[in-house]
Design a protein around this motif. Sequence first.
Motif, PDB file in Angstrom:
ATOM      1  N   ASN A 175       0.824  -1.217   0.000  1.00  0.00           N
ATOM      2  CA  ASN A 175       0.000   0.000   0.000  1.00  0.00           C
ATOM      3  C   ASN A 175       0.855   1.264   0.000  1.00  0.00           C
ATOM      4  N   VAL A 176       1.930   1.260   0.780  1.00  0.00           N
ATOM      5  CA  VAL A 176       2.788   2.464   0.820  1.00  0.00           C
ATOM      6  C   VAL A 176       3.474   2.642  -0.532  1.00  0.00           C
ATOM      7  N   ASN A 177       3.935   1.536  -1.097  1.00  0.00           N
ATOM      8  CA  ASN A 177       4.610   1.591  -2.399  1.00  0.00           C
ATOM      9  C   ASN A 177       3.686   2.196  -3.461  1.00  0.00           C
ATOM     10  N   ARG A 178       2.400   1.829  -3.383  1.00  0.00           N
ATOM     11  CA  ARG A 178       1.432   2.338  -4.368  1.00  0.00           C
ATOM     12  C   ARG A 178       1.287   3.856  -4.283  1.00  0.00           C
ATOM     13  N   MET A 179       1.540   4.409  -3.090  1.00  0.00           N
ATOM     14  CA  MET A 179       1.371   5.859  -2.931  1.00  0.00           C
ATOM     15  C   MET A 179       2.415   6.642  -3.725  1.00  0.00           C
ATOM     16  N   VAL A 180       3.605   6.075  -3.871  1.00  0.00           N
ATOM     17  CA  VAL A 180       4.685   6.857  -4.479  1.00  0.00           C
ATOM     18  C   VAL A 180       5.154   6.343  -5.824  1.00  0.00           C
ATOM     19  N   SER A 181       5.089   5.036  -6.020  1.00  0.00           N
ATOM     20  CA  SER A 181       5.726   4.450  -7.198  1.00  0.00           C
ATOM     21  C   SER A 181       4.834   4.557  -8.418  1.00  0.00           C
ATOM     22  N   VAL A 182       5.441   4.917  -9.566  1.00  0.00           N
ATOM     23  CA  VAL A 182       4.641   4.972 -10.792  1.00  0.00           C
ATOM     24  C   VAL A 182       4.464   3.577 -11.384  1.00  0.00           C
ATOM     25  N   ASP A 183       5.268   2.638 -10.900  1.00  0.00           N
ATOM     26  CA  ASP A 183       5.161   1.275 -11.418  1.00  0.00           C
ATOM     27  C   ASP A 183       5.302   0.290 -10.250  1.00  0.00           C
ATOM     28  N   PRO A 184       4.300   0.301  -9.321  1.00  0.00           N
ATOM     29  CA  PRO A 184       4.467  -0.469  -8.095  1.00  0.00           C
ATOM     30  C   PRO A 184       4.545  -1.972  -8.324  1.00  0.00           C
ATOM     31  N   VAL A 185       4.056  -2.461  -9.463  1.00  0.00           N
ATOM     32  CA  VAL A 185       4.051  -3.907  -9.671  1.00  0.00           C
ATOM     33  C   VAL A 185       5.156  -4.338 -10.627  1.00  0.00           C
ATOM     34  N   GLY A 186       5.326  -3.562 -11.723  1.00  0.00           N
ATOM     35  CA  GLY A 186       6.211  -3.997 -12.799  1.00  0.00           C
ATOM     36  C   GLY A 186       7.698  -3.945 -12.477  1.00  0.00           C
ATOM     37  N   SER A 187       8.128  -3.075 -11.543  1.00  0.00           N
ATOM     38  CA  SER A 187       9.562  -2.936 -11.334  1.00  0.00           C
ATOM     39  C   SER A 187       9.945  -3.391  -9.935  1.00  0.00           C
ATOM     40  N   LYS A 188      11.178  -3.893  -9.814  1.00  0.00           N
ATOM     41  CA  LYS A 188      11.639  -4.309  -8.491  1.00  0.00           C
ATOM     42  C   LYS A 188      11.986  -3.084  -7.644  1.00  0.00           C
ATOM     43  N   ASP A 189      12.203  -1.936  -8.316  1.00  0.00           N
ATOM     44  CA  ASP A 189      12.574  -0.712  -7.604  1.00  0.00           C
ATOM     45  C   ASP A 189      11.360   0.171  -7.357  1.00  0.00           C
ATOM     46  N   ILE A 190      11.564   1.155  -6.474  1.00  0.00           N
ATOM     47  CA  ILE A 190      10.554   2.201  -6.320  1.00  0.00           C
ATOM     48  C   ILE A 190      10.838   3.193  -7.445  1.00  0.00           C
ATOM     49  N   CYS A 191       9.864   3.377  -8.357  1.00  0.00           N
ATOM     50  CA  CYS A 191      10.061   4.313  -9.475  1.00  0.00           C
ATOM     51  C   CYS A 191       9.212   5.531  -9.201  1.00  0.00           C
ATOM     52  N   VAL A 192       9.826   6.708  -9.210  1.00  0.00           N
ATOM     53  CA  VAL A 192       9.032   7.897  -8.912  1.00  0.00           C
ATOM     54  C   VAL A 192       9.086   8.872 -10.076  1.00  0.00           C
ATOM     55  N   ARG A 193       8.032   9.667 -10.170  1.00  0.00           N
ATOM     56  CA  ARG A 193       8.006  10.701 -11.191  1.00  0.00           C
ATOM     57  C   ARG A 193       8.947  11.833 -10.787  1.00  0.00           C
ATOM     58  N   ALA A 194       9.565  12.492 -11.778  1.00  0.00           N
ATOM     59  CA  ALA A 194      10.461  13.611 -11.460  1.00  0.00           C
ATOM     60  C   ALA A 194       9.691  14.673 -10.674  1.00  0.00           C
ATOM     61  N   GLY A 195      10.403  15.379  -9.811  1.00  0.00           N
ATOM     62  CA  GLY A 195       9.758  16.428  -9.023  1.00  0.00           C
ATOM     63  C   GLY A 195       9.581  16.008  -7.576  1.00  0.00           C
ATOM     64  N   ASN A 196       8.882  16.868  -6.825  1.00  0.00           N
ATOM     65  CA  ASN A 196       8.797  16.655  -5.377  1.00  0.00           C
ATOM     66  C   ASN A 196       7.504  16.007  -4.930  1.00  0.00           C
ATOM     67  N   SER A 197       6.580  15.731  -5.891  1.00  0.00           N
ATOM     68  CA  SER A 197       5.257  15.314  -5.426  1.00  0.00           C
ATOM     69  C   SER A 197       5.314  13.970  -4.690  1.00  0.00           C
ATOM     70  N   TRP A 198       6.233  13.088  -5.094  1.00  0.00           N
ATOM     71  CA  TRP A 198       6.312  11.794  -4.386  1.00  0.00           C
ATOM     72  C   TRP A 198       6.802  11.995  -2.950  1.00  0.00           C
ATOM     73  N   LYS A 199       7.652  13.004  -2.766  1.00  0.00           N
ATOM     74  CA  LYS A 199       8.129  13.279  -1.407  1.00  0.00           C
ATOM     75  C   LYS A 199       6.971  13.835  -0.569  1.00  0.00           C
ATOM     76  N   SER A 200       6.149  14.684  -1.211  1.00  0.00           N
ATOM     77  CA  SER A 200       4.998  15.227  -0.490  1.00  0.00           C
ATOM     78  C   SER A 200       4.073  14.105  -0.041  1.00  0.00           C
ATOM     79  N   LYS A 201       3.906  13.116  -0.910  1.00  0.00           N
ATOM     80  CA  LYS A 201       3.043  11.981  -0.565  1.00  0.00           C
ATOM     81  C   LYS A 201       3.546  11.258   0.682  1.00  0.00           C
ATOM     82  N   LEU A 202       4.855  11.378   0.933  1.00  0.00           N
ATOM     83  CA  LEU A 202       5.415  10.727   2.119  1.00  0.00           C
ATOM     84  C   LEU A 202       5.550  11.723   3.272  1.00  0.00           C
ATOM     85  N   GLY A 203       4.839  12.864   3.139  1.00  0.00           N
ATOM     86  CA  GLY A 203       4.751  13.785   4.276  1.00  0.00           C
ATOM     87  C   GLY A 203       5.737  14.935   4.240  1.00  0.00           C
TER      88      GLY A 203
END
Length: 495
Positions: A175-203
Amino acid sequence: MDSLTRKKGKEKLQEADVENPFVVRFKAPANETEEERLRRVRAFQDAQKVSRQIDENLAESKKLLERRRKAMRILLLGQAESGKSAVLKNFRIAFTPNQLRKERGVWKIIIQLNLIASIKTILSAIHDDDSGSADDKRPSPPLTPPHTPTKDDTVNKSLRRLHLRLTPLLSVETNVNRMVSVDPVGSKDICVRAGNSWKSKLGFRDSTRASFESEDMPTHSQASTQADLSRLLEACKDDLIELWANTDVQEILTTKEINLPDMPGFFLDDVARIASPDYEPTDDDIVRARVRTVGVEEHHLIAETVTNKGTEFFIADVGGARGSRWTWIPYFDDVQAILFLAPLTFNQMLEEDPRVNRLEDTLMIWREICSNALLADCNLIVFFNKKDILEKTINAGVQVRRFVPSYGDLPNDIAHVTKYFKDRFKAYHKRLSPKPRPFISHDTSAIDTHSTIALVIAGNAPVTNPPYRLCLMPFISSTVHDGIIRNNLQRSDMI
Ligand SMILES: Nc1nc2c(ncn2[C@@H]2O[C@H](COP(=O)(O)OP(=O)(O)OP(=O)(O)O)[C@@H](O)[C@H]2O)c(=O)[nH]1
Ligand SMILES: [Mg+2]
């Protein structure tokens, strides 16, 4: 002012007004009613507000362009997992440590996710192993009574029990991975979109852009899911330690050639620390955390540290996977220095194409960068990164010639291996550069924040050791300076 001048001035103004589409658009029509007039005035005021906003934005962009022109413009290049983002974090530790410190909460969650990703790798290796033995259709020896448990049965049972106890942790992780990752299932890594919005999602609240980021802030339930992750991790601490220390697990991983400690985002040796309730990531943890860059992220750093206070950098950190490389090109235009990450991982294959050797791929990118006409005046600095992994590989007796036949019978030691590959990079650099430029390289391990990389980047080493040449800061400034002089001389046909 006499009446004639006033009259002329008014005529001029009217002429200008006639040409000004803004004024023409809001000119009072004949026979305008009071209601129409009010509507027109309101529309005029709104349009004026928009126009002022556009002017302010233009002025802001102009100012930023000017700052950009004066700042150091650096591009980090290299294949995926070569260590570009890790080098960027080293820059942030060296120049903007306070800014990075504010993001500790974000990195804590990323590190927790990285840790659980390693656990998942172990569990799936165990599962495969388990189903492999279950699929084994060989008939049991007739004399073995069906109810007598073998050693394998006992091992599988205890591992399965561990797996079961970890299930709640794994589902919260998803569930946490889904909040930030653009590809929570397909990649072994946490993939994030450029910019700060993924950081905002983590508070993370970016104080400079609070109003823009607020919509990305975690909802109440997302924040509580993140808190659950910490709680469950703490509750599972002993199971995780037991799982990683289990000799059968180690055996399964060795058989499957899964070398977790050399994989990105490895934190299993630190479970006790990371799973404790008062865990705060250190700088080293943050550098070791793995988030895959997707697209290009440009970071504007303004040095906070006393020695370089106010020095500005624009550092573009790109995604290095094959499918992302086309996004690099727009950044070639005004870059002054490229830090090229070239891990000498001669025995590894690309994740996106397991038929391609990583080092061959790096050399291929290097050739393209050296020969690129847009980059003819750009200074190229190579970081032969992951030297710790190279040392481990060579010390484990892995033979280079098995993977690189041209290495032949040269001695299989660090000095010879490093020299051999460095010479290849150097030769391409000399042969393919459109104009002569110095070949500069450093052997680095970006995860060791107290080693060469820190000295190279910040240039705050003691004068005697290491030598001045090792410091990147003065070096970039001077090479950039040399580059500018070279360009000017060329423009004036002096060279
Ligand atoms: N052992 C070791 N690990 C490193 C080194 N440099 C980076 N890493 C780790 O390797 C992983 C990948 O590094 P990143 O900096 O994310 O790689 P990247 O080049 O930005 O990769 P992309 O964003 O996918 O293009 C991270 O977990 C880093 O901590 C190094 O010198 N030694
Ligand atoms: Mg990256």
